[in-house]
Motif scaffolding. Structure first.
Motif, PDB file in Angstrom:
ATOM      1  N   PRO A  87      35.791  79.935  16.509  1.00  0.00           N
ATOM      2  CA  PRO A  87      34.900  79.144  15.645  1.00  0.00           C
ATOM      3  C   PRO A  87      34.813  79.679  14.214  1.00  0.00           C
ATOM      4  O   PRO A  87      34.488  78.930  13.295  1.00  0.00           O
ATOM      5  CB  PRO A  87      33.550  79.215  16.360  1.00  0.00           C
ATOM      6  CG  PRO A  87      33.649  80.352  17.296  1.00  0.00           C
ATOM      7  CD  PRO A  87      35.093  80.528  17.633  1.00  0.00           C
ATOM      8  N   GLU A  88      35.138  80.946  14.011  1.00  0.00           N
ATOM      9  CA  GLU A  88      35.110  81.493  12.656  1.00  0.00           C
ATOM     10  C   GLU A  88      36.170  80.828  11.768  1.00  0.00           C
ATOM     11  O   GLU A  88      35.954  80.644  10.559  1.00  0.00           O
ATOM     12  CB  GLU A  88      35.288  83.021  12.662  1.00  0.00           C
ATOM     13  CG  GLU A  88      36.654  83.514  13.073  1.00  0.00           C
ATOM     14  CD  GLU A  88      36.926  83.585  14.577  1.00  0.00           C
ATOM     15  OE1 GLU A  88      38.000  84.072  14.937  1.00  0.00           O
ATOM     16  OE2 GLU A  88      36.077  83.170  15.375  1.00  0.00           O
ATOM     17  N   ILE A  89      37.273  80.417  12.358  1.00  0.00           N
ATOM     18  CA  ILE A  89      38.315  79.713  11.610  1.00  0.00           C
ATOM     19  C   ILE A  89      37.819  78.320  11.214  1.00  0.00           C
ATOM     20  O   ILE A  89      38.083  77.848  10.106  1.00  0.00           O
ATOM     21  CB  ILE A  89      39.621  79.618  12.423  1.00  0.00           C
ATOM     22  CG1 ILE A  89      40.138  81.004  12.795  1.00  0.00           C
ATOM     23  CG2 ILE A  89      40.684  78.818  11.659  1.00  0.00           C
ATOM     24  CD1 ILE A  89      40.483  81.888  11.626  1.00  0.00           C
ATOM     25  N   LEU A  90      37.088  77.685  12.103  1.00  0.00           N
ATOM     26  CA  LEU A  90      36.517  76.376  11.794  1.00  0.00           C
ATOM     27  C   LEU A  90      35.565  76.481  10.606  1.00  0.00           C
ATOM     28  O   LEU A  90      35.572  75.626   9.721  1.00  0.00           O
ATOM     29  CB  LEU A  90      35.792  75.801  13.012  1.00  0.00           C
ATOM     30  CG  LEU A  90      35.180  74.425  12.825  1.00  0.00           C
ATOM     31  CD1 LEU A  90      36.244  73.381  12.505  1.00  0.00           C
ATOM     32  CD2 LEU A  90      34.394  74.020  14.052  1.00  0.00           C
ATOM     33  N   GLU A  91      34.766  77.543  10.561  1.00  0.00           N
ATOM     34  CA  GLU A  91      33.850  77.745   9.433  1.00  0.00           C
ATOM     35  C   GLU A  91      34.630  77.929   8.132  1.00  0.00           C
ATOM     36  O   GLU A  91      34.265  77.390   7.096  1.00  0.00           O
ATOM     37  CB  GLU A  91      32.930  78.938   9.684  1.00  0.00           C
ATOM     38  CG  GLU A  91      31.862  78.675  10.719  1.00  0.00           C
ATOM     39  CD  GLU A  91      30.987  77.475  10.372  1.00  0.00           C
ATOM     40  OE1 GLU A  91      30.549  77.366   9.209  1.00  0.00           O
ATOM     41  OE2 GLU A  91      30.754  76.650  11.263  1.00  0.00           O
ATOM     42  N   LYS A  92      35.711  78.688   8.185  1.00  0.00           N
ATOM     43  CA  LYS A  92      36.545  78.881   6.996  1.00  0.00           C
ATOM     44  C   LYS A  92      37.185  77.563   6.572  1.00  0.00           C
ATOM     45  O   LYS A  92      37.339  77.297   5.379  1.00  0.00           O
ATOM     46  CB  LYS A  92      37.618  79.939   7.255  1.00  0.00           C
ATOM     47  CG  LYS A  92      37.074  81.341   7.350  1.00  0.00           C
ATOM     48  CD  LYS A  92      38.188  82.339   7.571  1.00  0.00           C
ATOM     49  CE  LYS A  92      37.629  83.755   7.647  1.00  0.00           C
ATOM     50  NZ  LYS A  92      38.699  84.747   7.791  1.00  0.00           N
ATOM     51  N   LEU A  93      37.556  76.758   7.539  1.00  0.00           N
ATOM     52  CA  LEU A  93      38.135  75.450   7.254  1.00  0.00           C
ATOM     53  C   LEU A  93      37.109  74.559   6.561  1.00  0.00           C
ATOM     54  O   LEU A  93      37.423  73.879   5.584  1.00  0.00           O
ATOM     55  CB  LEU A  93      38.608  74.813   8.567  1.00  0.00           C
ATOM     56  CG  LEU A  93      39.460  73.569   8.485  1.00  0.00           C
ATOM     57  CD1 LEU A  93      40.768  73.848   7.770  1.00  0.00           C
ATOM     58  CD2 LEU A  93      39.731  73.034   9.883  1.00  0.00           C
ATOM     59  N   LYS A  94      35.873  74.597   7.043  1.00  0.00           N
ATOM     60  CA  LYS A  94      34.797  73.814   6.430  1.00  0.00           C
ATOM     61  C   LYS A  94      34.535  74.262   5.000  1.00  0.00           C
ATOM     62  O   LYS A  94      34.260  73.442   4.125  1.00  0.00           O
ATOM     63  CB  LYS A  94      33.502  73.958   7.245  1.00  0.00           C
ATOM     64  CG  LYS A  94      33.510  73.240   8.560  1.00  0.00           C
ATOM     65  CD  LYS A  94      32.193  73.478   9.282  1.00  0.00           C
ATOM     66  CE  LYS A  94      32.159  72.866  10.652  1.00  0.00           C
ATOM     67  NZ  LYS A  94      30.886  73.131  11.340  1.00  0.00           N
ATOM     68  N   ASN A  95      34.613  75.571   4.755  1.00  0.00           N
ATOM     69  CA  ASN A  95      34.354  76.122   3.426  1.00  0.00           C
ATOM     70  C   ASN A  95      35.540  75.970   2.482  1.00  0.00           C
ATOM     71  O   ASN A  95      35.421  76.254   1.296  1.00  0.00           O
ATOM     72  CB  ASN A  95      33.991  77.610   3.522  1.00  0.00           C
ATOM     73  CG  ASN A  95      32.708  77.827   4.278  1.00  0.00           C
ATOM     74  OD1 ASN A  95      31.843  76.971   4.305  1.00  0.00           O
ATOM     75  ND2 ASN A  95      32.584  78.972   4.906  1.00  0.00           N
ATOM     76  N   GLY A  96      36.681  75.588   3.018  1.00  0.00           N
ATOM     77  CA  GLY A  96      37.867  75.437   2.195  1.00  0.00           C
ATOM     78  C   GLY A  96      38.591  76.738   1.913  1.00  0.00           C
ATOM     79  O   GLY A  96      39.472  76.787   1.052  1.00  0.00           O
ATOM     80  N   SER A  97      38.250  77.795   2.647  1.00  0.00           N
ATOM     81  CA  SER A  97      38.890  79.084   2.409  1.00  0.00           C
ATOM     82  C   SER A  97      40.130  79.296   3.270  1.00  0.00           C
ATOM     83  O   SER A  97      40.776  80.334   3.181  1.00  0.00           O
ATOM     84  CB  SER A  97      37.890  80.224   2.622  1.00  0.00           C
ATOM     85  OG  SER A  97      37.415  80.227   3.941  1.00  0.00           O
ATOM     86  N   THR A  98      40.461  78.312   4.103  1.00  0.00           N
ATOM     87  CA  THR A  98      41.689  78.359   4.890  1.00  0.00           C
ATOM     88  C   THR A  98      42.188  76.932   5.084  1.00  0.00           C
ATOM     89  O   THR A  98      41.482  75.970   4.781  1.00  0.00           O
ATOM     90  CB  THR A  98      41.465  79.064   6.245  1.00  0.00           C
ATOM     91  OG1 THR A  98      42.711  79.364   6.836  1.00  0.00           O
ATOM     92  CG2 THR A  98      40.654  78.204   7.201  1.00  0.00           C
ATOM     93  N   CYS A  99      43.400  76.814   5.570  1.00  0.00           N
ATOM     94  CA  CYS A  99      43.947  75.479   5.826  1.00  0.00           C
ATOM     95  C   CYS A  99      44.731  75.519   7.139  1.00  0.00           C
ATOM     96  O   CYS A  99      45.005  76.577   7.674  1.00  0.00           O
ATOM     97  CB  CYS A  99      44.836  75.025   4.674  1.00  0.00           C
ATOM     98  SG  CYS A  99      46.320  76.012   4.469  1.00  0.00           S
ATOM     99  N   LEU A 100      45.060  74.351   7.627  1.00  0.00           N
ATOM    100  CA  LEU A 100      45.861  74.243   8.844  1.00  0.00           C
ATOM    101  C   LEU A 100      47.224  73.666   8.460  1.00  0.00           C
ATOM    102  O   LEU A 100      47.315  72.508   8.036  1.00  0.00           O
ATOM    103  CB  LEU A 100      45.177  73.346   9.872  1.00  0.00           C
ATOM    104  CG  LEU A 100      43.843  73.850  10.411  1.00  0.00           C
ATOM    105  CD1 LEU A 100      43.203  72.798  11.300  1.00  0.00           C
ATOM    106  CD2 LEU A 100      44.038  75.139  11.190  1.00  0.00           C
ATOM    107  N   ILE A 101      48.242  74.460   8.590  1.00  0.00           N
ATOM    108  CA  ILE A 101      49.592  74.028   8.223  1.00  0.00           C
ATOM    109  C   ILE A 101      50.031  72.919   9.175  1.00  0.00           C
ATOM    110  O   ILE A 101      49.844  73.002  10.386  1.00  0.00           O
ATOM    111  CB  ILE A 101      50.574  75.214   8.294  1.00  0.00           C
ATOM    112  CG1 ILE A 101      50.176  76.253   7.256  1.00  0.00           C
ATOM    113  CG2 ILE A 101      52.012  74.752   8.082  1.00  0.00           C
ATOM    114  CD1 ILE A 101      50.976  77.528   7.312  1.00  0.00           C
ATOM    115  N   GLY A 102      50.586  71.878   8.603  1.00  0.00           N
ATOM    116  CA  GLY A 102      51.095  70.772   9.404  1.00  0.00           C
ATOM    117  C   GLY A 102      50.134  69.610   9.520  1.00  0.00           C
ATOM    118  O   GLY A 102      50.481  68.576  10.079  1.00  0.00           O
ATOM    119  N   LEU A 103      48.901  69.787   9.027  1.00  0.00           N
ATOM    120  CA  LEU A 103      47.919  68.700   9.059  1.00  0.00           C
ATOM    121  C   LEU A 103      47.622  68.255   7.634  1.00  0.00           C
ATOM    122  O   LEU A 103      47.508  69.087   6.731  1.00  0.00           O
ATOM    123  CB  LEU A 103      46.623  69.147   9.727  1.00  0.00           C
ATOM    124  CG  LEU A 103      46.697  69.524  11.194  1.00  0.00           C
ATOM    125  CD1 LEU A 103      45.314  69.918  11.696  1.00  0.00           C
ATOM    126  CD2 LEU A 103      47.247  68.394  12.033  1.00  0.00           C
TER     127      LEU A 103
END
Length: 52
Positions: free
Chosen positions: A12-28
């Motif tokens: 879930p920590e990755i989901l939080e980073k995704l929400k904050n825009g501090s990470t991305c999901l390659i291929g999406l």
């Protein structure tokens, strides 16, 4: 997509980073990422039972 959902459920920590825009999901694309965030943000979502 199934593996991505499972990964986000387990990390879930990755989901939080995704929400904050501090990470991305390659291929999406941006729309897919927004949809994932929206589904995880819904109250009462039972996503873990469906995707696990």
């Amino acid at each position: 997509m199934h593996e991505i959902i499972q990964f986000l459920i387990q990390h879930p920590e990755i989901l939080e980073k995704l929400k904050n825009g501090s990470t991305c999901l390659i291929g999406l694309n941006e729309e897919e990422i927004k949809a994932i965030i929206e589904v995880f943000s819904q109250e009462g979502t039972v996503i873990s039972k469906y995707w696990t």
